[in-house]
Design a protein around this motif. Sequence first.
Motif, PDB file in Angstrom:
ATOM      1  N   THR A 253       0.809  -1.178   0.148  1.00 39.18           N
ATOM      2  CA  THR A 253      -0.037   0.153   0.016  1.00 39.18           C
ATOM      3  C   THR A 253       0.874   1.197   0.014  1.00 39.18           C
ATOM      4  OG1 THR A 253       0.078  -0.004   2.393  1.00 39.18           O
ATOM      5  CG2 THR A 253      -1.900  -1.097   1.282  1.00 39.18           C
ATOM      6  N   GLN A 254       0.311   2.219  -0.513  1.00 35.07           N
ATOM      7  CA  GLN A 254       1.166   3.503  -0.713  1.00 35.07           C
ATOM      8  C   GLN A 254      -0.013   4.930  -0.675  1.00 35.07           C
ATOM      9  OE1 GLN A 254       3.712   3.950  -4.219  1.00 35.07           O
ATOM     10  NE2 GLN A 254       3.596   6.044  -4.040  1.00 35.07           N
ATOM     11  N   GLY A 255       0.284   5.646   0.318  1.00 30.46           N
ATOM     12  CA  GLY A 255      -0.538   6.897   0.390  1.00 30.46           C
ATOM     13  C   GLY A 255      -1.726   6.474   1.155  1.00 30.46           C
ATOM     14  N   VAL A 256      -2.402   5.573   1.348  1.00 30.68           N
ATOM     15  CA  VAL A 256      -3.517   5.223   1.927  1.00 30.68           C
ATOM     16  C   VAL A 256      -3.863   6.094   3.132  1.00 30.68           C
ATOM     17  CG1 VAL A 256      -5.223   3.284   2.710  1.00 30.68           C
ATOM     18  CG2 VAL A 256      -3.790   3.085   0.571  1.00 30.68           C
ATOM     19  N   ALA A 257      -2.912   5.761   4.039  1.00 28.44           N
ATOM     20  CA  ALA A 257      -3.243   6.506   5.418  1.00 28.44           C
ATOM     21  C   ALA A 257      -3.343   8.166   5.343  1.00 28.44           C
ATOM     22  CB  ALA A 257      -1.839   6.098   6.356  1.00 28.44           C
ATOM     23  N   ASP A 258      -2.717   8.615   4.271  1.00 25.62           N
ATOM     24  CA  ASP A 258      -2.831  10.370   3.996  1.00 25.62           C
ATOM     25  C   ASP A 258      -4.004  10.788   3.207  1.00 25.62           C
ATOM     26  OD1 ASP A 258      -0.630  10.498   5.790  1.00 25.62           O
ATOM     27  OD2 ASP A 258       0.748  10.181   3.780  1.00 25.62           O
ATOM     28  N   ALA A 259      -4.886   9.760   2.522  1.00 25.33           N
ATOM     29  CA  ALA A 259      -5.629   9.858   1.823  1.00 25.33           C
ATOM     30  C   ALA A 259      -7.002  10.594   2.517  1.00 25.33           C
ATOM     31  CB  ALA A 259      -6.108   8.762   0.953  1.00 25.33           C
ATOM     32  N   ALA A 260      -7.689  11.569   1.903  1.00 24.39           N
ATOM     33  CA  ALA A 260      -8.823  12.204   2.503  1.00 24.39           C
ATOM     34  C   ALA A 260     -10.068  11.069   2.723  1.00 24.39           C
ATOM     35  CB  ALA A 260      -9.299  13.510   1.742  1.00 24.39           C
ATOM     36  N   ASP A 261     -10.946  11.332   3.452  1.00 26.60           N
ATOM     37  CA  ASP A 261     -12.009  10.570   3.684  1.00 26.60           C
ATOM     38  C   ASP A 261     -12.937  10.693   2.407  1.00 26.60           C
ATOM     39  OD1 ASP A 261     -11.171  10.040   6.031  1.00 26.60           O
ATOM     40  OD2 ASP A 261     -12.603  11.108   7.228  1.00 26.60           O
ATOM     41  N   ILE A 262     -13.612   9.635   2.051  1.00 21.82           N
ATOM     42  CA  ILE A 262     -14.421   9.735   0.879  1.00 21.82           C
ATOM     43  C   ILE A 262     -15.957   9.422   1.312  1.00 21.82           C
ATOM     44  CG2 ILE A 262     -12.595   8.826  -0.585  1.00 21.82           C
ATOM     45  CD1 ILE A 262     -13.681   6.044  -0.223  1.00 21.82           C
TER      46      ILE A 262
END
Length: 847
Positions: free
Chosen positions: A716-725
């Motif tokens: 995984t990459q960048g999942v923790a920093d992604a905005a809520d959807i």
Amino acid sequence: MTPATLSPIAGRLGNGRPGRLKVFLGAAPGVGKTYRMLDEGRRRAERGTDVVVAFVECHKRPHTEEMLSGLEVLPRAVRDYRGTSFTEMDTDAVLERAPQLALVDELPHSNVPGGRHAKRWEDIDDLLAAGIDVITTVNIQHLESLNDVVEKITGVPQRETVPDEVVRRAHQIELVDMPAEALRRRMAHGNVYAPEKVDAALSNYFRVGNLSALRELALLWVAGRVDEALQKYRSEHGIGRVWETRERVVVALTGGPEGETLIRRAARIADRSAGGNVLAVHIARSDGLADASPAALARQRALVESLGGTFHSVVGDHVPTALLDFARAESATQLVMGTSRRGRLAHFLTGRGVGETTVEQSGDIDVHMVTHERARRGRLLATPSSSLPRVRRVAGPLTGLVIPILLTVLLSHTRDSLNLTTDALLFLLAVVGVACIGGVASALLASITASLLLNWFFIPPIHRFTIGETNNVLALAVFAVVAVTVATVVDQSLRLSRRAANATAEAETLSSVAGSILRGDHTVEVLLRRTREAFGMDSAELVRRTGPDGGTGDTDADTVAAPVGPDDVLVLRGRRLAASERRVFVAFAGHVAAALERARLAEAAAEVEPVKAADRMRTALLAAVSHDLRTPIASGWAAVSSLRSRDVAFSDEDRDELLATAEESLARLNRLVDNLLDMSRLQAGALTLHLLPTALAEVLPPALDSLPETAVPVVTQGVADAADILADPPLLERVIANLVTNAVRHTPPGKKVLVSASALGERVELRVIDQGPGLRAEDRDRVFEAFQRMGDTDNATGLGLGLALSRGLTEAMGGTLTPEDTPGGGLTMVVSLPAATPAAFEEEALA
């Protein structure tokens, strides 16, 4: 490799000729093409031929693998493509080895990039150019011309195809035939596919109906090839006599009302022998002035084609010669003609007709003279009362009287300077002029008037209807004969000129209509508009038949109608059509009838299409469920049955393994059932959504935990920093699980699957990236159809609902799911969903 580089190799072979190609053609996989190829290679090797196996694919069939014993097998070339190694025929090694005969399996195969050519048949061309004989194999479904037909029959598209011409130019084509039931028995015994694939294959591609249809296609294609070879042999050896290898029945059509009777009779004659052909032919005059009805010929053409025959039009002035030349060129064995429509008087005056002459010259072609209701009743031809305008019909007789009188007055003043010969020639010129104005009737009147005036005023004795010299009698008689003859010839030439102009106009008009149909402008509305414009009418419309006579006649002087079907009539309003225009109008009506029938068929096909789609869905569902539901049930059942058995004492480790198997089988079964239920809810529009602000970091771990164990790592990459959807968490989890499962399945060992997230405007994109074989551009829509397994036809990897369900769930949540190419090879699935912003909440609330 250029011909220059091939020539030394050909020289080493010592034969100086191109190699010969032999093809073993089969109706379906498993009929024994490879076995037959290897068997022939062994027999030739035993006779001293230098034979090598350049490439063969045994598909782990033991009987086929045994046939390799004793044959020299050349090593294959290994090529790397997108991180995976593949083996291909080493064409350079075969050319260097330079055998007399090379065995090359799977002619339509597409080569892995990096070799000489994209297709294996191109490699075989190099071998043949080098003087190496080649034996190869191909199935009927791989021929380019039959590719769409096979897909309609089996429902399976064939991506590997070979041009028909490649197979046709083979020195020898041998059909490897096997009845459908025999092939299915071979499969049931495990002689074709592995046991776990047999059930799915027998219930899908290898159904009895499919195999029977493919077998018929193969037999007919080979029969056509044999027929071509026979025609070539007869042509090369100058054989003109008919060889009755197959019944070919030619039916001669004149465009008359008896045509349909003749066609049906010819069809019955052809049906008496299997494989008989019907060829309908119309002989058109080379001057284009034939009297055949275009509408009648159009109807008869449609009838011939509906009965499985073909329609031909041949130009020729001498009908019997043109008809028999066509029949002999087509190797016809029988000829069907109608008895003459000429009346008894016409037959007595003109002698033998077309039928009698054809019978006399037919030679070894049997001629059938068929009686019909119009026999001996005269010809039904369009005979307009006059083709001249009204002004010329009135002016012709007047000029026939006035011009000779005016010429007489003029010549009376020049009596001393002109002799009788000059006077007669000037009167003859006047008669010709009258013929040009009013036709032969007016010319005949002018000839009589001129003869009387010439006798009264210019032939001695003057002013008396007597002739004093015998020479003058002869001159007057010659004048009368020449005047009538010249007038008749001029009138006939004018008539032919007018008919030619009319025929040209008709041909141009009908060609324009045919062109619009070929361009796709074949709707009924377009043809009605073209009809109205062509005849300069006020309106053109289709009306229902009414009245006891069907409503096909004219209703008033400015209306003309023609039937275009059992229930409709084409009606033009505006003016009365001339007889010559009515012929073209009837042809237009034939085009409108054909367009109307096509529209009705298209409408019927559109009504049937949902039923066909549902049937295809049901068939695919049953085929997939028959394997994919049965497998976890069988595994779980076996595990539970073993645990319940009292005959075996299991250790704790064995018991845990059986329980794990049962649990895994039930979990797989639960996923399959959930997918089916969710797919049915999506199609019915009954899926309930609960859209909430959702963090990908919370949804992704349970989605990955639900996947079965695999050797392919998921990063995984960048999942923790992604905005809520804004999404439904359980449904999003299902989407991610399905996409990652699909990516893992197509990623080769040693590679990884990457799941990354990033913001794009007011949306968040989740990317599932694999490094597998990727997806062709033309398959990017089909991959999202239910029950589609791209590159997998053995029903061993799921129902084929994963991607279809994922797209449906994503779109239900207001997102999109699109495929992209992975840089360096592979496929990337992009899930785009709205970010959980206040604007998104307001939009969802309004929805």
